[in-house]
Design a protein around this motif. Sequence first.
Motif, mmCIF file in Angstrom:
data_model
loop_
_atom_site.group_PDB
_atom_site.id
_atom_site.type_symbol
_atom_site.label_atom_id
_atom_site.label_comp_id
_atom_site.label_asym_id
_atom_site.label_seq_id
_atom_site.Cartn_x
_atom_site.Cartn_y
_atom_site.Cartn_z
ATOM 1 N N GLY A 146 7.647 1.214 -3.442
ATOM 2 C CA GLY A 146 8.922 1.251 -4.131
ATOM 3 C C GLY A 146 9.873 2.261 -3.568
ATOM 4 O O GLY A 146 11.059 2.230 -3.875
ATOM 5 N N LEU A 147 9.399 3.233 -2.765
ATOM 6 C CA LEU A 147 10.291 4.214 -2.176
ATOM 7 C C LEU A 147 11.025 3.601 -1.010
ATOM 8 O O LEU A 147 10.502 2.768 -0.293
ATOM 9 N N ALA B 166 6.341 -1.375 1.096
ATOM 10 C CA ALA B 166 5.187 -0.493 0.899
ATOM 11 C C ALA B 166 4.184 -1.077 -0.087
ATOM 12 O O ALA B 166 2.987 -0.826 0.034
ATOM 13 N N GLY B 167 4.650 -1.858 -1.062
ATOM 14 C CA GLY B 167 3.745 -2.438 -2.053
ATOM 15 C C GLY B 167 2.691 -3.344 -1.440
ATOM 16 O O GLY B 167 1.485 -3.123 -1.612
ATOM 17 N N PRO B 168 3.103 -4.393 -0.711
ATOM 18 C CA PRO B 168 2.098 -5.248 -0.056
ATOM 19 C C PRO B 168 1.218 -4.499 0.929
ATOM 20 O O PRO B 168 0.040 -4.816 1.068
ATOM 21 N N VAL B 169 1.783 -3.496 1.617
ATOM 22 C CA VAL B 169 0.980 -2.710 2.556
ATOM 23 C C VAL B 169 -0.119 -1.953 1.807
ATOM 24 O O VAL B 169 -1.280 -1.929 2.241
ATOM 25 N N ALA B 170 0.238 -1.335 0.680
ATOM 26 C CA ALA B 170 -0.752 -0.585 -0.100
ATOM 27 C C ALA B 170 -1.852 -1.501 -0.626
ATOM 28 O O ALA B 170 -3.023 -1.117 -0.675
ATOM 29 N N ILE B 171 -1.478 -2.721 -1.021
ATOM 30 C CA ILE B 171 -2.472 -3.662 -1.529
ATOM 31 C C ILE B 171 -3.389 -4.132 -0.407
ATOM 32 O O ILE B 171 -4.615 -4.169 -0.550
ATOM 33 N N MET B 172 -2.806 -4.490 0.743
ATOM 34 C CA MET B 172 -3.614 -4.956 1.866
ATOM 35 C C MET B 172 -4.543 -3.862 2.388
ATOM 36 O O MET B 172 -5.624 -4.146 2.894
ATOM 37 N N ALA C 279 0.168 0.108 -7.244
ATOM 38 C CA ALA C 279 1.020 -0.358 -6.154
ATOM 39 C C ALA C 279 1.927 -1.491 -6.610
ATOM 40 O O ALA C 279 3.126 -1.497 -6.313
ATOM 41 N N VAL C 280 1.365 -2.454 -7.361
ATOM 42 C CA VAL C 280 2.165 -3.593 -7.837
ATOM 43 C C VAL C 280 3.255 -3.119 -8.789
ATOM 44 O O VAL C 280 4.407 -3.572 -8.725
ATOM 45 N N ARG C 281 2.909 -2.187 -9.673
ATOM 46 C CA ARG C 281 3.886 -1.702 -10.649
ATOM 47 C C ARG C 281 5.061 -1.018 -9.957
ATOM 48 O O ARG C 281 6.235 -1.284 -10.268
ATOM 49 N N LYS C 282 4.774 -0.129 -9.006
ATOM 50 C CA LYS C 282 5.870 0.580 -8.317
ATOM 51 C C LYS C 282 6.623 -0.355 -7.403
ATOM 52 O O LYS C 282 7.824 -0.164 -7.167
ATOM 53 N N TRP C 283 5.948 -1.334 -6.861
ATOM 54 C CA TRP C 283 6.618 -2.326 -6.027
ATOM 55 C C TRP C 283 7.626 -3.104 -6.865
ATOM 56 O O TRP C 283 8.773 -3.333 -6.455
ATOM 57 N N CYS C 284 7.200 -3.514 -8.077
ATOM 58 C CA CYS C 284 8.113 -4.245 -8.963
ATOM 59 C C CYS C 284 9.273 -3.358 -9.404
ATOM 60 O O CYS C 284 10.425 -3.817 -9.495
ATOM 61 N N GLN C 285 8.997 -2.085 -9.667
ATOM 62 C CA GLN C 285 10.075 -1.175 -10.052
ATOM 63 C C GLN C 285 11.072 -0.980 -8.920
ATOM 64 O O GLN C 285 12.284 -0.944 -9.147
ATOM 65 N N GLY C 286 10.590 -0.899 -7.695
ATOM 66 C CA GLY C 286 11.472 -0.701 -6.558
ATOM 67 C C GLY C 286 12.300 -1.914 -6.222
ATOM 68 O O GLY C 286 13.380 -1.806 -5.607
ATOM 69 N N SER C 287 11.826 -3.129 -6.610
ATOM 70 C CA SER C 287 12.551 -4.341 -6.287
ATOM 71 C C SER C 287 13.576 -4.714 -7.342
ATOM 72 O O SER C 287 14.331 -5.675 -7.162
#
Length: 365
Positions: A16-17, A311-317, A356-364
Amino acid sequence: MRPLDSSGAAEVPEPGLRLTDDAPQGAIEEPAAAEAAGTPGTGRCWLFGSSPCGLCAPQEAKKKAPCPGLGLFYTLLSAFLFSVASLFVKKVQDVHAVEISAFRCVFQMLVIIPCLIYRKTGFIGPKGQRIFLLLRGVLGSTAMILLYYAFQATSLADATVITFSSPVFTSIFACIFLKEKYSPWDALFTIFTITGVILIVRPPFLFGASAAGGGESYSLHLKGTIAAVAHAVFGALTLVILRKMGKSVDYFLSIWYYVILGLLESIIILFIIGEWSLPYCGLDRLFLILIGLFGLGGQVFLTKAIQIEKAGPVAIMKTMDVVFAFIFQIIFFNDVPTWWTVGGALCVIASSTGAAVRKWCQGSK
């Protein structure tokens, strides 16, 4: 280039950053200026000066769109290389974990010095940021030493899984030192992580002596687990310091402090414990070289992944590290993880993936 773990080697930025600076003002004004000068701006056809035609649009799309999934492939390749480096750390027999850290620092130093000279950033850093650079170097190198000790003391899978608890500690420290919000979701992820670590450690007062195992082997397993948890804590503190410095410090300079202080710290510890010795086995020497090569390769591909993927998908992968650790442990050490370890791994991975998913959603948003 980023360091091998959250301590100083390939740290994944918090999902999300923003990963790049804001677009310069000139980039916004370019279409209008081009149109005023009679030159088609970005997205306009060079033949007709209007909206993109069928000839120009595919060419522009081809230039802008990266290969779908390339960033995730780079992340997968990075996870594989990091896991292989961890395997070599586990395979080294006659070299202490602190000495492995010293060899790795020397190897990275040979790469970082030319980079700093080329970028003309100096070797000291901005005056107001030097204290943070010192802290980053000491904490990051300590986390590296603890990680290598964990790999040697406990199973590859257990140590790898526990290191993924770092995002939970990062949220806690970011709330304390950076005044970031700590939500109920973060508390839930923390509970999942603690549960996973307990399942992996299996303390006798909760699971009984039969489930925990006994004797010297469990004592060593417990030391390795504590080292892995301590690595996650120090790695989280390192990430908070990096976020505090932001983009005011060149990243290569940050790695330089990590490498030089890590080398000094390793030499001091080796002098105190009296464990310094060159590896007698030629295979161990090869492993030390491969640890540096595969670690550096993992850093390169992780950095490239972060540049072209969110960064979200990267953290998950990156959770594929755990999968590779389980596979390597079974193939190379003939050590099948227990169901307690599998359950603990699922809890920790669920926690880190959820964060990771939560911050990814917040960043998008």
